[in-house]
Enzyme design. Structure first.
Site, PDB file in Angstrom:
ATOM      1  N   GLU A  43      -0.101  -4.162   5.610  1.00 55.38           N
ATOM      2  CA  GLU A  43      -0.997  -3.908   4.482  1.00 55.38           C
ATOM      3  C   GLU A  43      -0.883  -2.440   4.087  1.00 55.38           C
ATOM      4  O   GLU A  43      -1.181  -1.559   4.897  1.00 55.38           O
ATOM      5  CB  GLU A  43      -2.432  -4.240   4.883  1.00 55.38           C
ATOM      6  CG  GLU A  43      -3.485  -3.823   3.869  1.00 55.38           C
ATOM      7  CD  GLU A  43      -4.893  -3.874   4.430  1.00 55.38           C
ATOM      8  OE1 GLU A  43      -5.745  -3.094   3.971  1.00 55.38           O
ATOM      9  OE2 GLU A  43      -5.155  -4.687   5.335  1.00 55.38           O
ATOM     10  N   THR A  72      -7.367  -1.885   0.337  1.00 53.71           N
ATOM     11  CA  THR A  72      -8.313  -1.004  -0.362  1.00 53.71           C
ATOM     12  C   THR A  72      -8.204  -1.214  -1.868  1.00 53.71           C
ATOM     13  O   THR A  72      -8.241  -0.268  -2.653  1.00 53.71           O
ATOM     14  CB  THR A  72      -8.093   0.485   0.006  1.00 53.71           C
ATOM     15  OG1 THR A  72      -7.761   0.603   1.392  1.00 53.71           O
ATOM     16  CG2 THR A  72      -9.362   1.292  -0.253  1.00 53.71           C
ATOM     17  N   LYS A 132     -12.490 -10.433   5.604  1.00 56.96           N
ATOM     18  CA  LYS A 132     -12.314  -9.253   6.444  1.00 56.96           C
ATOM     19  C   LYS A 132     -13.698  -8.778   6.899  1.00 56.96           C
ATOM     20  O   LYS A 132     -14.535  -8.422   6.063  1.00 56.96           O
ATOM     21  CB  LYS A 132     -11.597  -8.163   5.636  1.00 56.96           C
ATOM     22  CG  LYS A 132     -11.541  -6.795   6.297  1.00 56.96           C
ATOM     23  CD  LYS A 132     -10.844  -5.817   5.373  1.00 56.96           C
ATOM     24  CE  LYS A 132     -10.879  -4.395   5.897  1.00 56.96           C
ATOM     25  NZ  LYS A 132     -10.150  -3.460   5.013  1.00 56.96           N
TER      26      LYS A 132
END
Length: 225
Positions: A43, A72, A132
């Site tokens: 990621e 993000t 998450k």
């Protein structure tokens, strides 16, 4: 690759290394190190300078061997830019419905962040492919994850933040589908110093800890880092 196939691969690997590094060069080296240890997921956070371009470079170079995701991600526009660059999944620190909708319109998996039961339920009902749990370690770690999984066994959870090779088995035992791990795995100082072997060792430890926890359901022995 479809959304479900992407999630299946993430679960199979058991790890989502979070690459929050200051340059494309370090990100590329980190991916090479991870692949050497059999970790074929990464990621790239939007805090990396030129993140969209870095994602494109990684997809061009490693796309046949690794799933490259964007992290993000805070808006639908950013999600679409990352998808255009080849990102296979989108991760956010929180839940944003327009971001999820934009990614799903391209059949791209979305892993939004959530912490409280209400946030987890909201994200899951909206169609999150995996949730998450962030920052998990700050609110009890594996014990907190187990408490969430009790009433929500159907939700695929990716705890992130503060997980180490020594504690990875606890999160798997608590019901984690996979683990999101940043600096505890991808150490910027080690990369900058050329100590790539340290990262390879940590990756092997994490993979071994996850496999042992899944196969035996008990704490594996982990050599010190």
């Amino acid at each position: 690759m479809s959304r479900s196939a992407v999630c299946h691969h993430i679960e199979e690997v058991g790890l989502v290394p979070v690459l929050r590094l200051p340059s494309a060069e370090l990100v590329i080296r980190a991916v090479e190190v991870l692949l050497a240890a059999g970790v074929s997921v990464c990621e790239v956070t939007m805090t990396v300078p030129g993140a969209v371009g870095v994602i494109r470079q990684l997809v061009d170079r490693f796309g046949d061997r690794a799933l490259v995701g964007a992290g993000t991600v805070l808006s639908a526009d950013d999600a679409l830019a990352c998808i255009d660059a080849g990102a296979s999944f989108i991760v956010s620190p929180g839940f944003d419905l327009p971001t999820l909708t934009a990614a799903h319109s391209h059949d791209i998996a979305v892993l939004p962040g959530a912490l409280t039961p209400t946030e987890v339920i909201t994200a899951w009902k909206a169609g999150a492919d995996m949730v998450k749990i962030f920052p998990c370690s700050a609110v009890g770690g594996a014990k907190y994850l187990k408490a969430l999984k009790g009433p929500l066994p159907q939700v695929k959870m990716l705890p992130t933040g503060g997980i180490t090779p020594a504690t990875a088995h606890e999160y798997i035992a608590a019901g984690a589908s996979a683990l999101g791990i940043g600096s505890e795995l991808v150490d910027r100082a080690a990369l900058e110093a050329g100590r790539d072997g340290e990262l390879t060792g940590r990756a092997y430890e994490l993979v071994a800890a996850i496999q042992a926890a899944r196969s035996r359901g008990r704490s594996p022995s982990v050599r010190p880092t």
